[in-house]
Design an enzyme around this catalytic site. Structure first.
Site, PDB file in Angstrom:
ATOM      1  N   THR A  44       0.831  -1.211   0.000  1.00 42.22           N
ATOM      2  CA  THR A  44       0.000   0.000   0.000  1.00 42.22           C
ATOM      3  C   THR A  44       0.860   1.254   0.000  1.00 42.22           C
ATOM      4  O   THR A  44       0.525   2.261  -0.635  1.00 42.22           O
ATOM      5  CB  THR A  44      -0.927   0.004   1.234  1.00 42.22           C
ATOM      6  OG1 THR A  44      -1.796  -1.119   1.160  1.00 42.22           O
ATOM      7  CG2 THR A  44      -1.764   1.280   1.298  1.00 42.22           C
ATOM      8  N   HIS A  47       1.839   1.923  -3.447  1.00 40.53           N
ATOM      9  CA  HIS A  47       0.710   2.506  -4.181  1.00 40.53           C
ATOM     10  C   HIS A  47       0.576   3.988  -3.865  1.00 40.53           C
ATOM     11  O   HIS A  47       0.321   4.812  -4.747  1.00 40.53           O
ATOM     12  CB  HIS A  47      -0.596   1.793  -3.810  1.00 40.53           C
ATOM     13  CG  HIS A  47      -0.631   0.345  -4.189  1.00 40.53           C
ATOM     14  ND1 HIS A  47      -0.150  -0.123  -5.383  1.00 40.53           N
ATOM     15  CD2 HIS A  47      -1.119  -0.740  -3.522  1.00 40.53           C
ATOM     16  CE1 HIS A  47      -0.328  -1.435  -5.438  1.00 40.53           C
ATOM     17  NE2 HIS A  47      -0.893  -1.829  -4.319  1.00 40.53           N
TER      18      HIS A  47
END
Length: 344
Positions: A44, A47
């Protein structure tokens, strides 16, 4: 005003993740200030760095990133009773409301009002983080901080593996990244008769074997369905645990899943998945999505699994100082690592 080092996503767009300084958070009456001792990098965070669709939908920078951590209580609010200064703690990354119908009925993992640390609010890639008392999890101080920091991602693997009774059953694990490899170890600890990994990355193939997989199939080198059936005695497996988010790999798993078998999906992917309706019905298959961890059930289960001998040490391949967060993000992005842990 006391200042702390932290890693911040400064603004929208690709990049803009920097090491900077911010004031140490103020502690509210019902809050706990935690001195972070270890924080792991998650996909994450990659990202977020590249500002992909996930980050665009959820973040409003500037925000301190990071959500997998452990530390020591540094200060408590005046109403806090469950922990005290010096306790070793961590927390779920999902801060839930505790009052909606889902939370009240034991389904806080899908709470409507979930707030994610390091995404919706400041996270743990810092020297300190402030968390509501209701979300703090007291830990065994004898355990390494690096292991305690991994309880958040480990919890995804535990939630997926314990959603159905896999003891004595044959299990395939799709995607042997860090969470998938922990899923392999959890399945073995729970008594799965056979665990077969499915992974493209050769380094992660070896990591899955090191974590207890009986065999690992590389789809680039072998026909996955044929090989899994061969390894599992010709009939296929009873359960599939997906940590890849790869739609093609999940739909392909029905070629080696026994009738009346179950696919548990914990991986997030960008592409839609197409299932053959007739096959799903006539085969009696079950498809179940899992999100995060069941709070607090999964956390208690993780403590029990550690006591039963679960070992996640081999999934940690790099431990770096906080200042080297960029190198850690690069390692995660290239897949040339297991779990990267930063030490503020």
């Amino acid at each position: 005003m006391e200042m702390m080092k932290c890693v911040v996503k400064e603004q929208k767009g690709d990049g803009y993740v920097v090491l900077t300084q911010r004031p140490v958070p103020e502690v509210g009456d019902n809050e706990v200030l935690i001195r972070v001792k270890a924080v792991a990098i998650c996909g994450t965070d990659v990202h977020i760095k590249h500002w992909d669709d996930y980050a665009q939908k959820r973040m409003q920078p500037p925000t301190i990133i990071g959500h997998e951590y452990a530390g020591v209580v540094a200060k408590v609010g005046k109403n806090v009773k469950s922990v005290q200064v010096g306790d070793v703690v961590n927390s779920d990354s999902h801060l839930v409301c505790g009052t909606c119908d889902l939370c009240r009925n034991g389904h806080a993992d899908v709470c409507y009002n979930t707030v994610v640390i390091g995404v919706h609010r400041d996270g743990a890639m810092a020297e300190y983080i402030c968390i509501p008392e209701s979300d703090v999890n007291k830990c065994d101080p004898a355990m390494p901080m690096e292991h305690l920091a991994l309880m958040e991602p480990l919890g995804v693997a535990v939630h997926a593996a314990m959603e159905f009774p896999i003891a004595t059953k044959k299990v395939a694990v799709i995607g042997c990244g860090p969470i998938g490899c922990m899923g392999v170890a959890v399945a073995k600890t729970l008594g799965a008769a056979q665990v077969i990994g499915i992974e493209l990355n050769e380094q992660r193939v070896q990591m899955a074997l090191d974590m207890g997989a009986d065999a690992v199939v590389n789809p680039l080198k072998e026909d996955t369905a044929a090989k899994v059936k061969e390894l599992s005695g010709g009939l296929g497996v009873d359960f599939v645990l997906d940590f890849s988010g790869n739609a093609g790999a999940v739909t392909g798993s029905f070629d080696y899943l026994k009738p009346d078998g179950t696919v548990v999906i914990a991986g997030l992917g960008p592409k839609p998945m197409t299932l053959e309706w007739e096959r799903l019905v006539t085969g009696g298959y079950c498809v179940k999505g899992v999100s995060g961890r069941e709070i607090p059930k999964t956390w208690e289960r993780m403590k029990g699994l550690f006591a039963a001998g679960l070992d996640i040490s081999k999934v940690i391949t790099h431990v770096l100082p906080l200042e080297e967060f960029e190198a850690g993000l690069d390692l995660m992005e290239t897949g040339q690592c297991g779990k990267v842990v930063l030490k503020p």
